[in-house]
Design an enzyme around this catalytic site. Structure first.
Site, PDB file in Angstrom:
ATOM      1  N   TYR A  63       5.128  -5.539  11.408  1.00 36.30           N
ATOM      2  CA  TYR A  63       4.715  -4.732  10.256  1.00 36.30           C
ATOM      3  C   TYR A  63       3.851  -3.558  10.727  1.00 36.30           C
ATOM      4  CZ  TYR A  63       1.880  -3.236   6.285  1.00 36.30           C
ATOM      5  OH  TYR A  63       1.219  -2.468   5.355  1.00 36.30           O
ATOM      6  N   THR A 114      -1.740   1.742   7.341  1.00 33.89           N
ATOM      7  CA  THR A 114      -2.513   0.507   7.211  1.00 33.89           C
ATOM      8  C   THR A 114      -3.483   0.330   8.375  1.00 33.89           C
ATOM      9  OG1 THR A 114      -2.285  -1.891   7.412  1.00 33.89           O
ATOM     10  CG2 THR A 114      -0.459  -0.616   8.239  1.00 33.89           C
TER      11      THR A 114
HETATM   12  N1  LIG Z   1      -1.716  -3.809  -0.388  1.00 35.79           N
HETATM   13  C1  LIG Z   1      -2.495  -3.482   0.649  1.00 35.79           C
HETATM   14  O1  LIG Z   1      -3.630  -3.969   0.785  1.00 35.79           O
HETATM   15  C2  LIG Z   1      -1.983  -2.500   1.678  1.00 35.79           C
HETATM   16  C3  LIG Z   1      -2.749  -2.299   2.840  1.00 35.79           C
HETATM   17  C4  LIG Z   1      -2.322  -1.382   3.767  1.00 35.79           C
HETATM   18  C5  LIG Z   1      -1.175  -0.636   3.552  1.00 35.79           C
HETATM   19  N2  LIG Z   1      -0.424  -0.838   2.443  1.00 35.79           N
HETATM   20  C6  LIG Z   1       0.788  -0.027   2.264  1.00 35.79           C
HETATM   21  O2  LIG Z   1       0.806   0.491   0.956  1.00 35.79           O
HETATM   22  C7  LIG Z   1       2.151   0.636   0.482  1.00 35.79           C
HETATM   23  C8  LIG Z   1       2.271  -0.011  -0.874  1.00 35.79           C
HETATM   24  O3  LIG Z   1       1.898  -1.368  -0.783  1.00 35.79           O
HETATM   25  P1  LIG Z   1       1.724  -2.298  -2.062  1.00 35.79           P
HETATM   26  O4  LIG Z   1       0.645  -3.262  -1.770  1.00 35.79           O
HETATM   27  O5  LIG Z   1       1.647  -1.456  -3.258  1.00 35.79           O
HETATM   28  O6  LIG Z   1       3.095  -3.111  -2.009  1.00 35.79           O
HETATM   29  P2  LIG Z   1       4.203  -3.319  -3.153  1.00 35.79           P
HETATM   30  O7  LIG Z   1       5.206  -4.248  -2.578  1.00 35.79           O
HETATM   31  O8  LIG Z   1       3.543  -3.691  -4.430  1.00 35.79           O
HETATM   32  O9  LIG Z   1       4.828  -1.867  -3.307  1.00 35.79           O
HETATM   33  C9  LIG Z   1       5.928  -1.416  -2.547  1.00 35.79           C
HETATM   34  C10 LIG Z   1       6.963  -0.900  -3.524  1.00 35.79           C
HETATM   35  O10 LIG Z   1       8.066  -0.362  -2.781  1.00 35.79           O
HETATM   36  C11 LIG Z   1       9.287  -0.824  -3.358  1.00 35.79           C
HETATM   37  N3  LIG Z   1      10.275  -0.802  -2.273  1.00 35.79           N
HETATM   38  C12 LIG Z   1      10.268  -1.515  -1.132  1.00 35.79           C
HETATM   39  N4  LIG Z   1      11.345  -1.194  -0.379  1.00 35.79           N
HETATM   40  C13 LIG Z   1      12.035  -0.242  -1.063  1.00 35.79           C
HETATM   41  C14 LIG Z   1      13.238   0.485  -0.814  1.00 35.79           C
HETATM   42  N5  LIG Z   1      13.959   0.287   0.281  1.00 35.79           N
HETATM   43  N6  LIG Z   1      13.669   1.366  -1.742  1.00 35.79           N
HETATM   44  C15 LIG Z   1      12.947   1.568  -2.880  1.00 35.79           C
HETATM   45  N7  LIG Z   1      11.810   0.915  -3.171  1.00 35.79           N
HETATM   46  C16 LIG Z   1      11.361   0.015  -2.271  1.00 35.79           C
HETATM   47  C17 LIG Z   1       8.964  -2.201  -3.907  1.00 35.79           C
HETATM   48  O11 LIG Z   1       9.833  -2.606  -4.953  1.00 35.79           O
HETATM   49  C18 LIG Z   1       7.532  -1.995  -4.412  1.00 35.79           C
HETATM   50  O12 LIG Z   1       7.539  -1.557  -5.761  1.00 35.79           O
HETATM   51  C19 LIG Z   1       3.040   0.013   1.554  1.00 35.79           C
HETATM   52  O13 LIG Z   1       3.602   1.054   2.315  1.00 35.79           O
HETATM   53  C20 LIG Z   1       2.076  -0.811   2.400  1.00 35.79           C
HETATM   54  O14 LIG Z   1       2.497  -0.898   3.727  1.00 35.79           O
HETATM   55  C21 LIG Z   1      -0.793  -1.768   1.497  1.00 35.79           C
END
Ligand SMILES: NC(=O)c1ccc[n+]([C@@H]2O[C@H](COP(=O)([O-])OP(=O)(O)OC[C@H]3O[C@@H](n4cnc5c(N)ncnc54)[C@H](O)[C@@H]3O)[C@@H](O)[C@H]2O)c1
Length: 348
Positions: free
Chosen positions: A141, A117
């Protein structure tokens, strides 16, 4: 190629699974505990509902499936929650990444694509951030992600057969261009999702956190990347690793929009002048964060297709509107079936 996608039922992971599935080149396994994800967002592959923290189960899955590559999305992602409950973030994000990398080494998985991120940069000095810019995350985070990056890098330095691409996402937004999947995160704080919710009446108003930043309209500027372009960057990253060494890549468009620009675009698209309220700045919110994306473009040939605020907002709005229609239809369906039951009962 056998690929594992952790967190593949989540917002970004499900869009990557969709692209992997559409290409027909991969045997896909998705592991997700559905803490925030939705099973029906997984359009391709084998879905296993499991917690990454379940080491016994995870090891059995690795033994059985013989993965060639892992995409690691699963994480907790809410910054304020990470301040209140840092251990949740260090356990779910950092410790689970250690265990996953450990399994990759044990079972000879040679390619690891990690969701990082822009939060690892903290409050950047300039407006455009390069991969070489100083990292200084300002919340648990961001620190949980930077620690994970270090762990992945140190492991790759010690084991030449293990390669990684770390993708530092800027602000993922929008939904599947064909409207099949979208951003379903509960109580999301992402501006475009929040504005789309206000546009369909799920929220009363949208808050603007400060309007006296040193930007043309006084509101914060961010680099919003359409989730399908971001998903494509993952495919390019995996292809890149076939013949090249580990890398860190920024994923953004290299241009930004202000909070006011985003809100105005969403209001125009939805034809809904939803309420907006300006409140105090949030601590640690920089005025402007934009990715320098030249490295990923040059090295992988990634070509973004949806670099357009209107497309991003429109897909977010359509997704929100369709899911709202579905919720209402289900409610009506329940009322109808309840009233049918009542009349059936009366008829008895
Ligand atoms: N959304 C953004 O703008 C953004 C920006 C920067 C980084 N990220 C990174 O991208 C990745 C995905 O983010 P997202 O926005 O899709 O979030 P999200 O919450 O929609 O997706 C995360 C998924 O991981 C699953 N999960 C969480 N902990 C778990 C565990 N212990 N075991 C199994 N499954 C688990 C959740 O159920 C979810 O489906 C993350 O690593 C986040 O840090 C997202």
């Amino acid at each position: 190629m056998n690929v594992l996608v952790t967190g593949g039922a989540g917002y970004i992971g499900s869009h990557v699974v969709k692209l992997l599935g559409e290409s027909n080149n991969y045997n896909i396994t998705v592991i997700d505990n559905l803490s925030t994800g939705k099973e029906d967002a997984v359009l391709y592959g084998d879905f296993i509902q499991a917690n990454l923290a379940d080491n016994f189960l995870m090891e059995n899955i690795f033994k059985e499936k013989q993965f060639d590559a892992v995409f690691h999305f699963a994480a907790s992602i809410v910054v304020p929650e990470s301040i209140e409950n840092p251990l949740k973030y260090y356990l779910n994000n950092t410790v689970n990444t250690i265990n996953l990398v450990n399994l990759c080494i044990k079972y000879n998985v040679s390619k690891f694509i990690f969701s990082s991120t822009a939060a690892v940069y903290g409050e950047p000095d300039g407006t455009t951030v390069k991969e070489t810019s100083m990292t200084n995350p300002i919340n648990p985070y961001g620190r949980s992600k930077l620690m994970s990056e270090t762990i992945i890098q140190d492991t790759a330095a010690a084991d030449k057969d293990f390669k990684y691409v770390i993708l530092r996402y800027f602000n993922a937004a929008g939904s599947d261009i064909k409207g099949r999947i979208g951003h379903s995160f509960p109580d999301a704080t992402h501006l475009i999702k929040v504005a789309a919710e206000a546009a369909v009446g799920k929220r009363d108003k949208v808050y603007i956190f400060g309007d006296d930043y040193d930007t043309p309209d006084g509101t914060g500027i961010r680099d919003y990347i359409h989730v399908d372009d971001l998903a494509d960057a993952h495919i390019k990253a995996l292809e890149y690793l076939e013949a090249n060494d580990s890398q860190i890549f920024n994923c953004g468009y290299g241009q930004g929009y202000s909070v006011k620009q985003v809100i105005k675009t969403m209001q125009e698209i939805s034809e809904n002048e939803f309420k907006v309220e300006i409140i105090e700045k949030r601590p640690g919110d920089p005025a402007c964060v934009i990715a320098d994306n030249s490295k990923i473009i040059k090295k992988t040939g990634w070509k973004p297709m949806y670099n357009n605020l209107e497309i991003i907002c429109r897909t977010a709005f359509e997704w929100e509107r369709n899911s709202e229609i579905l919720v209402q239809a289900q409610k009506i369906g329940n009322i109808v079936s309840e009233s049918r039951n009542e009349s059936l009962l009366k008829g008895l």
